[in-house]
Design a protein around this motif. Structure first.
Motif, PDB file in Angstrom:
ATOM      1  N   LEU A  75     -21.973  71.803  30.992  1.00 34.52           N
ATOM      2  CA  LEU A  75     -20.700  71.455  30.723  1.00 34.52           C
ATOM      3  C   LEU A  75     -20.511  71.049  29.269  1.00 34.52           C
ATOM      4  O   LEU A  75     -19.308  71.179  28.804  1.00 34.52           O
ATOM      5  CB  LEU A  75     -20.527  70.052  31.509  1.00 34.52           C
ATOM      6  CG  LEU A  75     -20.261  70.209  33.155  1.00 34.52           C
ATOM      7  CD1 LEU A  75     -20.330  68.700  33.806  1.00 34.52           C
ATOM      8  CD2 LEU A  75     -18.962  70.955  33.382  1.00 34.52           C
ATOM      9  N   ALA A  76     -21.578  70.663  28.486  1.00 33.11           N
ATOM     10  CA  ALA A  76     -21.212  70.345  27.052  1.00 33.11           C
ATOM     11  C   ALA A  76     -21.548  71.803  26.385  1.00 33.11           C
ATOM     12  O   ALA A  76     -20.644  71.599  25.280  1.00 33.11           O
ATOM     13  CB  ALA A  76     -22.341  69.538  26.713  1.00 33.11           C
ATOM     14  N   VAL A  77     -22.233  72.703  26.775  1.00 30.84           N
ATOM     15  CA  VAL A  77     -22.680  73.718  25.734  1.00 30.84           C
ATOM     16  C   VAL A  77     -21.732  75.097  26.028  1.00 30.84           C
ATOM     17  O   VAL A  77     -21.132  75.600  25.202  1.00 30.84           O
ATOM     18  CB  VAL A  77     -23.976  74.095  25.846  1.00 30.84           C
ATOM     19  CG1 VAL A  77     -24.473  75.474  25.188  1.00 30.84           C
ATOM     20  CG2 VAL A  77     -24.960  73.147  25.412  1.00 30.84           C
ATOM     21  N   TYR A  78     -21.314  75.277  27.367  1.00 27.09           N
ATOM     22  CA  TYR A  78     -20.727  76.615  27.635  1.00 27.09           C
ATOM     23  C   TYR A  78     -19.080  76.289  27.648  1.00 27.09           C
ATOM     24  O   TYR A  78     -18.501  75.331  28.287  1.00 27.09           O
ATOM     25  CB  TYR A  78     -21.276  77.064  28.986  1.00 27.09           C
ATOM     26  CG  TYR A  78     -22.612  77.575  28.551  1.00 27.09           C
ATOM     27  CD1 TYR A  78     -23.066  78.659  28.044  1.00 27.09           C
ATOM     28  CD2 TYR A  78     -23.708  76.986  29.440  1.00 27.09           C
ATOM     29  CE1 TYR A  78     -24.547  78.955  27.726  1.00 27.09           C
ATOM     30  CE2 TYR A  78     -25.281  77.162  29.456  1.00 27.09           C
ATOM     31  CZ  TYR A  78     -25.425  78.334  28.387  1.00 27.09           C
ATOM     32  OH  TYR A  78     -26.718  78.291  28.241  1.00 27.09           O
ATOM     33  N   SER A  79     -18.163  77.363  27.658  1.00 25.98           N
ATOM     34  CA  SER A  79     -16.875  77.203  27.711  1.00 25.98           C
ATOM     35  C   SER A  79     -16.547  78.291  28.746  1.00 25.98           C
ATOM     36  O   SER A  79     -16.949  79.560  28.540  1.00 25.98           O
ATOM     37  CB  SER A  79     -16.101  77.813  26.653  1.00 25.98           C
ATOM     38  OG  SER A  79     -16.587  76.745  25.460  1.00 25.98           O
ATOM     39  N   PHE A  80     -15.837  77.834  30.079  1.00 24.79           N
ATOM     40  CA  PHE A  80     -15.669  78.432  30.867  1.00 24.79           C
ATOM     41  C   PHE A  80     -14.361  77.987  31.644  1.00 24.79           C
ATOM     42  O   PHE A  80     -13.895  77.042  31.434  1.00 24.79           O
ATOM     43  CB  PHE A  80     -16.678  78.588  31.981  1.00 24.79           C
ATOM     44  CG  PHE A  80     -17.250  77.566  32.371  1.00 24.79           C
ATOM     45  CD1 PHE A  80     -16.808  76.692  33.575  1.00 24.79           C
ATOM     46  CD2 PHE A  80     -18.253  76.886  31.854  1.00 24.79           C
ATOM     47  CE1 PHE A  80     -17.348  75.666  34.026  1.00 24.79           C
ATOM     48  CE2 PHE A  80     -18.869  75.534  32.029  1.00 24.79           C
ATOM     49  CZ  PHE A  80     -18.420  74.991  33.227  1.00 24.79           C
ATOM     50  N   LYS A  81     -13.785  78.967  32.713  1.00 23.79           N
ATOM     51  CA  LYS A  81     -12.481  78.255  33.158  1.00 23.79           C
ATOM     52  C   LYS A  81     -12.918  77.374  34.189  1.00 23.79           C
ATOM     53  O   LYS A  81     -13.752  77.351  35.067  1.00 23.79           O
ATOM     54  CB  LYS A  81     -11.898  79.473  33.871  1.00 23.79           C
ATOM     55  CG  LYS A  81     -10.582  79.315  34.501  1.00 23.79           C
ATOM     56  CD  LYS A  81      -9.850  80.716  34.998  1.00 23.79           C
ATOM     57  CE  LYS A  81      -8.345  80.357  35.431  1.00 23.79           C
ATOM     58  NZ  LYS A  81      -7.699  81.592  35.919  1.00 23.79           N
ATOM     59  N   GLY A  82     -12.054  76.294  34.204  1.00 23.75           N
ATOM     60  CA  GLY A  82     -12.109  75.173  35.252  1.00 23.75           C
ATOM     61  C   GLY A  82     -13.302  74.129  34.595  1.00 23.75           C
ATOM     62  O   GLY A  82     -13.490  73.237  35.474  1.00 23.75           O
ATOM     63  N   LYS A  83     -13.819  74.213  33.413  1.00 27.05           N
ATOM     64  CA  LYS A  83     -14.822  73.335  32.937  1.00 27.05           C
ATOM     65  C   LYS A  83     -14.366  71.883  32.908  1.00 27.05           C
ATOM     66  O   LYS A  83     -14.810  71.045  33.233  1.00 27.05           O
ATOM     67  CB  LYS A  83     -15.098  73.900  31.412  1.00 27.05           C
ATOM     68  CG  LYS A  83     -15.997  72.720  30.685  1.00 27.05           C
ATOM     69  CD  LYS A  83     -16.518  73.265  29.420  1.00 27.05           C
ATOM     70  CE  LYS A  83     -16.942  72.450  28.552  1.00 27.05           C
ATOM     71  NZ  LYS A  83     -17.389  72.736  27.120  1.00 27.05           N
ATOM     72  N   ASN A  84     -12.906  71.662  32.330  1.00 27.33           N
ATOM     73  CA  ASN A  84     -12.524  70.402  32.364  1.00 27.33           C
ATOM     74  C   ASN A  84     -12.256  69.656  33.712  1.00 27.33           C
ATOM     75  O   ASN A  84     -12.257  68.501  33.819  1.00 27.33           O
ATOM     76  CB  ASN A  84     -11.248  70.453  31.505  1.00 27.33           C
ATOM     77  CG  ASN A  84     -11.457  70.733  30.086  1.00 27.33           C
ATOM     78  OD1 ASN A  84     -12.507  70.374  29.526  1.00 27.33           O
ATOM     79  ND2 ASN A  84     -10.561  71.419  29.196  1.00 27.33           N
ATOM     80  N   VAL A  85     -11.800  70.679  34.504  1.00 22.64           N
ATOM     81  CA  VAL A  85     -11.534  70.282  36.047  1.00 22.64           C
ATOM     82  C   VAL A  85     -12.824  69.585  36.443  1.00 22.64           C
ATOM     83  O   VAL A  85     -12.911  68.597  37.280  1.00 22.64           O
ATOM     84  CB  VAL A  85     -11.065  71.266  36.710  1.00 22.64           C
ATOM     85  CG1 VAL A  85     -10.912  70.853  38.257  1.00 22.64           C
ATOM     86  CG2 VAL A  85      -9.602  71.775  36.393  1.00 22.64           C
TER      87      VAL A  85
END
Length: 280
Positions: A101-111
């Motif tokens: 959650l801290a390092v990667y960017s992906f769809k739905g991460k904030n959710v």
């Protein structure tokens, strides 16, 4: 008074305050140790106190723990087994989720992160029924798998590892990728060693939670031989009689593993909590 004297007085005052707080914190434990050396009749008459009566004090209560009919060390072994397995698995999987959650960017991460925060705010009592139905469906009731599996990824630990991982140098990721290291290899060989303070702090908190866990093991476990220490202690108190001799002496010995764990990880504890709290 000059500045040096003011500083010295301030240090002495702070030290005295912490010594006083330490004594207040240790007072119940000291009373518990004294009670473990006295017959249960003394406890029923006077309660926990600091009265040193050498005429009634002995180690008979501790001898009861080693008698053939005592199942105390079976409970102790069960609690220790659950502590080691659940703490190790929770730290590993929770650190992976927090790191992702801290390092990667992906769809739905904030959710996903919002869901982690939401679950942190939901009391266990609300989730107890669906969790128990899940353990029944998976046929893991009355097993240690049923105790460990529902909490193998702890929301608090995920949040903590995420906050800590946000402060890790991202340049190391790129360098490792250029050298051909896999993402899993980056986490195991590079990031995990950098997260030692976070692991140390969470190891203490998760170990304490596992060691003192009462409600969920009470619901899942059925066999007396599989009871943990908290459940075993509760079974010593009944309307038909209370075995305070075994209860008090056993409670004193039950403190030892947590003290050992804290002494082992204490150098990481403060740095881990501080770094996890200010980064991100």
């Amino acid at each position: 008074m000059n500045k040096k004297q003011n500083t010295a007085i301030s240090k002495v005052s702070v030290n005295m305050l912490f010594i006083l707080l330490c004594l207040v914190t240790l007072f119940p434990l000291f009373c518990l140790v004294l009670a473990s050396l006295k017959p249960s009749t003394e406890l029923l008459r006077f309660g926990l106190n600091m009265k040193l009566d050498v005429h009634v004090m002995s180690f008979k209560n501790y001898a009861y723990l080693f008698q053939g009919g005592s199942i105390y060390f079976e409970w102790f072994k069960n609690s220790l087994l659950l502590l080691v397995i659940s703490t190790a698995l929770t730290l590993f999987f929770s650190s992976m989720v927090g790191y992702g959650l801290a390092v990667y960017s992906f769809k739905g991460k904030n959710v996903l992160f919002l869901l982690v925060l939401f679950i942190m705010m939901v009391p266990l009592e609300i989730m107890m029924l669906p969790l128990f139905k899940m353990t029944v469906a998976l046929k893991i009731v009355d097993s240690y798998t049923g105790v460990i599996l529902p909490f193998i990824v702890a929301p608090v630990a995920v949040f903590f590892f995420r906050q800590y991982a946000l402060g890790l140098p991202k340049a190391l990721l790129e360098s490792a990728r250029v050298d051909g290291c896999t993402e899993f290899g980056i986490f195991l060989r590079i990031m995990m060693p950098l997260m030692k303070p976070a692991f140390g702090a969470m190891a203490i908190l998760q170990a304490m939670g596992s060691w003192n866990n009462f409600l969920w093991p009470l619901i899942v476990l059925r066999s007396k031989e599989m009871f943990t220490l908290p459940i075993g202690f509760a079974s010593l108190l009944s309307p038909y009689g209370n075995n305070y001799d075994l209860l008090i002496s056993g409670a004193v010995l039950a403190v030892i593993p947590i003290i050992i764990i804290f002494l082992f990880f204490q150098k990481y504890f403060i740095s881990g909590l501080t770094s996890g709290g200010i980064k991100g």
